[in-house]
Design a protein around this motif. Sequence first.
Motif, mmCIF file in Angstrom:
data_model
loop_
_atom_site.group_PDB
_atom_site.id
_atom_site.type_symbol
_atom_site.label_atom_id
_atom_site.label_comp_id
_atom_site.label_asym_id
_atom_site.label_seq_id
_atom_site.Cartn_x
_atom_site.Cartn_y
_atom_site.Cartn_z
ATOM 1 N N LEU A 1 -29.780 7.180 32.989
ATOM 2 C CA LEU A 1 -28.844 8.136 33.571
ATOM 3 C C LEU A 1 -29.634 9.206 34.322
ATOM 4 C CD1 LEU A 1 -26.087 9.567 33.905
ATOM 5 C CD2 LEU A 1 -26.508 10.637 31.689
ATOM 6 N N ILE A 2 -29.282 9.415 35.586
ATOM 7 C CA ILE A 2 -29.878 10.461 36.414
ATOM 8 C C ILE A 2 -28.729 11.288 36.979
ATOM 9 C CG2 ILE A 2 -31.172 10.952 38.533
ATOM 10 C CD1 ILE A 2 -32.751 8.384 38.072
ATOM 11 N N THR A 3 -28.877 12.612 36.937
ATOM 12 C CA THR A 3 -27.870 13.499 37.515
ATOM 13 C C THR A 3 -28.452 14.213 38.722
ATOM 14 O OG1 THR A 3 -26.828 13.845 35.366
ATOM 15 C CG2 THR A 3 -26.345 15.469 37.083
ATOM 16 N N LEU A 4 -27.730 14.119 39.834
ATOM 17 C CA LEU A 4 -28.092 14.831 41.049
ATOM 18 C C LEU A 4 -27.155 16.029 41.153
ATOM 19 C CD1 LEU A 4 -29.707 15.031 43.695
ATOM 20 C CD2 LEU A 4 -27.952 13.600 44.759
ATOM 21 N N SER A 5 -27.740 17.212 41.205
ATOM 22 C CA SER A 5 -26.964 18.445 41.169
ATOM 23 C C SER A 5 -27.260 19.310 42.388
ATOM 24 C CB SER A 5 -27.310 19.211 39.888
ATOM 25 O OG SER A 5 -26.562 20.390 39.788
#
Length: 155
Positions: free
Chosen positions: A133-137
Motif C-alpha cells: 500500500l502506497i499513499t500519494l498525498s
Amino acid sequence: QATGLGGTTGEGSGTERIESMEPVRDRVIRVTFNADVHSSIQWNFKPQQREIYVVPGETALAFYKAENPTDKPIIGISTYNVIPFEAGQYFNKIQCFCFEEQRLNPQEEVDMPVFFYIDPDFAEDPKMAKVDLITLSYTFFEAKEGQKLPLPGYQ
C-alpha cells in the motif's frame, strides 16, 4: 522541485526508461490518494478515485479535482508526499500539477492529472517486501507574491 526529504517522489526518467520497463505482474500494489488544503486557500480539492491497483513497471493515471467556490480568482500551488517514506524513491511522476501555480477563476472547477509509475526495482528491494500500500498525498496552498512553500519537517 525535489526537497530531498523522505517521501519525495522521483521525476520520471526519459521515455526510453518507460519504454524499456518490464512490468512485475506478480507484485500488485494498492495506491491510495489523499487531498488536503491549507487554511490559506478556500478551494475544494479531492481525488477523483480513492485507490487504484498498479504493478511496478507499468504506468498509471489518476485525477484530482479542484474547485474555486469563491467570487474571486485564486492561485494555488501544491506539495506532495508519499507514504511509506521509503517507497518515495520508487514512485516516479511523469506528469503532475505539483509545484506549478494553478489559477482558478471564480466558480471554476478543473481536473488535474497525475501520470506516474512505480519503478520495477521496487520489487527487488528487501525493505519493500511487505509494502503493498502506497499513499500519494497532495496539499494545496494559496500562492502569494514572495511566499515560500513550507518544507515538510522544517518550520
